[in-house]
Motif scaffolding. Structure first.
Motif, PDB file in Angstrom:
ATOM      1  N   ALA A  95      27.878 -17.936  20.596  1.00 48.91           N
ATOM      2  CA  ALA A  95      26.725 -17.132  21.380  1.00 48.91           C
ATOM      3  C   ALA A  95      26.772 -17.023  22.891  1.00 48.91           C
ATOM      4  CB  ALA A  95      25.419 -17.862  20.919  1.00 48.91           C
ATOM      5  N   VAL A  96      27.941 -17.595  23.421  1.00 54.35           N
ATOM      6  CA  VAL A  96      27.853 -17.705  24.867  1.00 54.35           C
ATOM      7  C   VAL A  96      29.107 -16.617  25.524  1.00 54.35           C
ATOM      8  CG1 VAL A  96      28.594 -19.229  27.044  1.00 54.35           C
ATOM      9  CG2 VAL A  96      27.329 -20.047  25.171  1.00 54.35           C
ATOM     10  N   THR A  97      28.795 -15.957  26.556  1.00 54.32           N
ATOM     11  CA  THR A  97      29.802 -15.101  26.976  1.00 54.32           C
ATOM     12  C   THR A  97      30.050 -15.693  28.343  1.00 54.32           C
ATOM     13  OG1 THR A  97      28.142 -13.730  28.407  1.00 54.32           O
ATOM     14  CG2 THR A  97      28.673 -13.099  26.008  1.00 54.32           C
ATOM     15  N   THR A  98      31.297 -15.312  28.625  1.00 53.80           N
ATOM     16  CA  THR A  98      31.852 -15.879  29.994  1.00 53.80           C
ATOM     17  C   THR A  98      31.292 -15.305  31.188  1.00 53.80           C
ATOM     18  OG1 THR A  98      33.557 -14.017  30.147  1.00 53.80           O
ATOM     19  CG2 THR A  98      34.329 -16.083  29.298  1.00 53.80           C
ATOM     20  N   GLN A  99      30.588 -14.036  30.920  1.00 52.71           N
ATOM     21  CA  GLN A  99      29.515 -13.472  31.983  1.00 52.71           C
ATOM     22  C   GLN A  99      28.376 -14.340  32.196  1.00 52.71           C
ATOM     23  OE1 GLN A  99      30.530 -10.968  34.154  1.00 52.71           O
ATOM     24  NE2 GLN A  99      28.820 -11.664  35.347  1.00 52.71           N
ATOM     25  N   GLU A 100      27.930 -14.649  31.320  1.00 57.20           N
ATOM     26  CA  GLU A 100      26.674 -15.590  31.327  1.00 57.20           C
ATOM     27  C   GLU A 100      26.987 -16.906  32.181  1.00 57.20           C
ATOM     28  OE1 GLU A 100      23.814 -15.701  27.440  1.00 57.20           O
ATOM     29  OE2 GLU A 100      25.686 -15.915  26.952  1.00 57.20           O
ATOM     30  N   ILE A 101      28.183 -17.604  31.854  1.00 57.57           N
ATOM     31  CA  ILE A 101      28.548 -18.487  32.456  1.00 57.57           C
ATOM     32  C   ILE A 101      28.813 -18.670  34.022  1.00 57.57           C
ATOM     33  CG2 ILE A 101      30.398 -20.355  32.708  1.00 57.57           C
ATOM     34  CD1 ILE A 101      30.882 -20.010  29.620  1.00 57.57           C
ATOM     35  N   ALA A 102      29.317 -17.360  34.320  1.00 59.33           N
ATOM     36  CA  ALA A 102      29.554 -16.789  35.643  1.00 59.33           C
ATOM     37  C   ALA A 102      28.333 -16.678  36.442  1.00 59.33           C
ATOM     38  CB  ALA A 102      30.489 -15.643  35.778  1.00 59.33           C
ATOM     39  N   ASP A 103      27.350 -16.102  35.491  1.00 60.14           N
ATOM     40  CA  ASP A 103      25.992 -15.728  36.389  1.00 60.14           C
ATOM     41  C   ASP A 103      25.360 -17.098  36.502  1.00 60.14           C
ATOM     42  OD1 ASP A 103      26.348 -13.024  36.094  1.00 60.14           O
ATOM     43  OD2 ASP A 103      25.142 -12.607  34.287  1.00 60.14           O
ATOM     44  N   ARG A 104      25.275 -18.103  35.647  1.00 66.22           N
ATOM     45  CA  ARG A 104      24.364 -19.118  36.040  1.00 66.22           C
ATOM     46  C   ARG A 104      25.242 -20.032  36.846  1.00 66.22           C
ATOM     47  NH1 ARG A 104      21.842 -23.008  31.114  1.00 66.22           N
ATOM     48  NH2 ARG A 104      21.049 -21.055  30.605  1.00 66.22           N
ATOM     49  N   ALA A 105      26.433 -20.014  37.056  1.00 62.95           N
ATOM     50  CA  ALA A 105      27.166 -20.583  38.077  1.00 62.95           C
ATOM     51  C   ALA A 105      27.110 -19.885  39.260  1.00 62.95           C
ATOM     52  CB  ALA A 105      28.737 -20.807  37.569  1.00 62.95           C
ATOM     53  N   ASP A 106      26.664 -18.772  39.413  1.00 61.93           N
ATOM     54  CA  ASP A 106      26.469 -17.950  40.599  1.00 61.93           C
ATOM     55  C   ASP A 106      27.981 -17.602  41.129  1.00 61.93           C
ATOM     56  OD1 ASP A 106      25.067 -16.440  42.537  1.00 61.93           O
ATOM     57  OD2 ASP A 106      24.811 -18.303  43.507  1.00 61.93           O
ATOM     58  N   VAL A 107      28.785 -17.171  40.590  1.00 61.54           N
ATOM     59  CA  VAL A 107      30.148 -16.721  40.631  1.00 61.54           C
ATOM     60  C   VAL A 107      30.496 -15.582  40.095  1.00 61.54           C
ATOM     61  CG1 VAL A 107      31.083 -19.353  41.286  1.00 61.54           C
ATOM     62  CG2 VAL A 107      31.556 -17.946  39.124  1.00 61.54           C
ATOM     63  N   GLY A 125      32.656 -12.698  38.059  1.00 63.52           N
ATOM     64  CA  GLY A 125      33.495 -12.979  36.734  1.00 63.52           C
ATOM     65  C   GLY A 125      35.113 -13.202  37.175  1.00 63.52           C
ATOM     66  N   GLY A 126      35.646 -12.442  38.170  1.00 56.23           N
ATOM     67  CA  GLY A 126      36.915 -12.749  38.375  1.00 56.23           C
ATOM     68  C   GLY A 126      37.147 -14.273  39.144  1.00 56.23           C
ATOM     69  N   SER A 157      39.977 -18.414  29.967  1.00 58.05           N
ATOM     70  CA  SER A 157      39.267 -17.873  28.696  1.00 58.05           C
ATOM     71  C   SER A 157      38.296 -18.794  28.536  1.00 58.05           C
ATOM     72  CB  SER A 157      40.133 -18.045  27.535  1.00 58.05           C
ATOM     73  OG  SER A 157      40.699 -19.226  27.148  1.00 58.05           O
ATOM     74  N   LYS A 158      37.260 -18.252  27.822  1.00 54.80           N
ATOM     75  CA  LYS A 158      36.323 -19.129  26.999  1.00 54.80           C
ATOM     76  C   LYS A 158      36.623 -20.301  26.368  1.00 54.80           C
ATOM     77  CE  LYS A 158      33.315 -17.516  23.816  1.00 54.80           C
ATOM     78  NZ  LYS A 158      32.318 -17.046  22.876  1.00 54.80           N
ATOM     79  N   ALA A 159      37.827 -19.996  25.620  1.00 51.85           N
ATOM     80  CA  ALA A 159      38.237 -21.496  25.048  1.00 51.85           C
ATOM     81  C   ALA A 159      38.648 -22.475  26.049  1.00 51.85           C
ATOM     82  CB  ALA A 159      39.480 -21.206  24.079  1.00 51.85           C
ATOM     83  N   GLU A 160      39.172 -22.180  27.248  1.00 51.91           N
ATOM     84  CA  GLU A 160      39.802 -23.041  28.298  1.00 51.91           C
ATOM     85  C   GLU A 160      38.450 -23.679  28.576  1.00 51.91           C
ATOM     86  OE1 GLU A 160      42.351 -23.008  31.128  1.00 51.91           O
ATOM     87  OE2 GLU A 160      44.059 -21.920  29.924  1.00 51.91           O
ATOM     88  N   LEU A 161      37.528 -22.735  29.046  1.00 51.83           N
ATOM     89  CA  LEU A 161      35.956 -23.466  29.425  1.00 51.83           C
ATOM     90  C   LEU A 161      35.687 -24.456  28.350  1.00 51.83           C
ATOM     91  CD1 LEU A 161      34.441 -20.064  30.552  1.00 51.83           C
ATOM     92  CD2 LEU A 161      35.165 -22.112  32.057  1.00 51.83           C
ATOM     93  N   LEU A 162      35.746 -24.453  27.162  1.00 45.07           N
ATOM     94  CA  LEU A 162      35.246 -25.288  26.322  1.00 45.07           C
ATOM     95  C   LEU A 162      36.095 -26.551  26.399  1.00 45.07           C
ATOM     96  CD1 LEU A 162      33.029 -25.902  23.752  1.00 45.07           C
ATOM     97  CD2 LEU A 162      35.086 -25.219  22.395  1.00 45.07           C
ATOM     98  N   LEU A 163      37.306 -26.284  26.579  1.00 41.28           N
ATOM     99  CA  LEU A 163      38.270 -27.493  26.594  1.00 41.28           C
ATOM    100  C   LEU A 163      38.035 -28.323  27.547  1.00 41.28           C
ATOM    101  CD1 LEU A 163      41.722 -25.798  25.560  1.00 41.28           C
ATOM    102  CD2 LEU A 163      40.902 -27.676  24.233  1.00 41.28           C
ATOM    103  N   MET A 164      37.680 -27.477  28.867  1.00 45.44           N
ATOM    104  CA  MET A 164      37.351 -28.149  30.122  1.00 45.44           C
ATOM    105  C   MET A 164      36.016 -29.273  29.923  1.00 45.44           C
ATOM    106  SD  MET A 164      36.529 -26.728  33.834  1.00 45.44           S
ATOM    107  CE  MET A 164      34.953 -25.706  33.211  1.00 45.44           C
ATOM    108  N   VAL A 165      35.270 -28.448  29.462  1.00 42.16           N
ATOM    109  CA  VAL A 165      33.829 -29.144  29.141  1.00 42.16           C
ATOM    110  C   VAL A 165      34.148 -30.355  28.212  1.00 42.16           C
ATOM    111  CG1 VAL A 165      31.469 -29.321  28.125  1.00 42.16           C
ATOM    112  CG2 VAL A 165      32.464 -27.323  29.615  1.00 42.16           C
ATOM    113  N   TYR A 166      34.895 -30.218  27.078  1.00 43.19           N
ATOM    114  CA  TYR A 166      34.878 -31.190  26.164  1.00 43.19           C
ATOM    115  C   TYR A 166      35.813 -32.333  26.370  1.00 43.19           C
ATOM    116  CZ  TYR A 166      31.218 -29.871  22.658  1.00 43.19           C
ATOM    117  OH  TYR A 166      30.256 -29.712  22.254  1.00 43.19           O
TER     118      TYR A 166
END
Length: 202
Positions: free
Chosen positions: A33-45, A47-48, A56-65
């Protein structure tokens, strides 16, 4: 310790914001349910900018987990007691990881998939594999202490237990079993694996 320059501080600060935003959104909504744009918006950065830190979004999940995985390994290492039996020590080591894995079925299942079968070039996948290897090596050390002169067998047994962890954590996410049930399943397989190790007489 060298003081970071302004550019390095800015980079670290953005990375922290991205990490925090991804962790919050994955916890709140789940991976799909999460998009990379949502993550970018919440992080205030932009998209690029986001994709400079994770491809990728998968890498973001890997980073967190990966961060969560490392925290649970360290907790297990702190809890593991040299005065306990080998079986108890192994279970003390892995129990925090088993409990934490039951917090979000979707995220856990995708994390296991990405670590085992993700893109080889992804740096966060490599980090996840290193963490898995760290846990496997610690299990091997525990078994070595109880079975000196049988390093080949203890290394194999540690690998078997590591494989069990990956499989059972992934299956628990699909079957939605409780942390206690998962722990009991893993404990039974650890016990059976240890029973196959050579005795001091062998």
């Amino acid at each position: 310790m060298r003081e970071l320059g302004r550019r390095e501080r800015n980079k670290l600060e953005k990375q922290t914001r991205i990490f925090d935003a991804a962790a919050e959104l994955f916890a709140e909504k789940g991976y799909s349910a999460v998009t990379t744009q949502e993550i970018a918006d919440r992080a205030d950065v932009a998209g690029g900018t986001l994709f400079r830190y994770a491809a990728s979004k998968a890498e973001l999940l890997l980073m967190v987990y990966n961060a969560e995985y490392r925290k649970q390994i360290e907790l297990g290492e702190a809890r593991e007691s040299e005065s306990s039996s080998m079986e108890a020590r192994v279970l003390e080591l892995v129990s925090p990881l088993l409990v934490a894995s039951r917090q979000n079925d979707e995220n856990t299942g995708i994390y296991q998939r990405e670590v085992l079968f993700g893109e080889p070039s992804e740096c966060f996948r490599a980090e996840g594999l290193e963490l898995s290897q760290r846990l496997q090596m610690r299990i091997a050390q525990i078994l070595d202490e109880g079975h000196p002169h049988h390093t080949t067998e203890t290394t194999t047994a540690a690998r078997m237990i590591s494989n069990v962890l990956h499989f059972e954590i992934a299956r628990a996410a699909l079957d939605r079993i409780t942390a206690d049930e998962l722990t009991n399943i893993v404990a039974a397989q650890v016990r059976l694996t240890l029973a196959g190790l050579p005795t001091e007489k062998d």
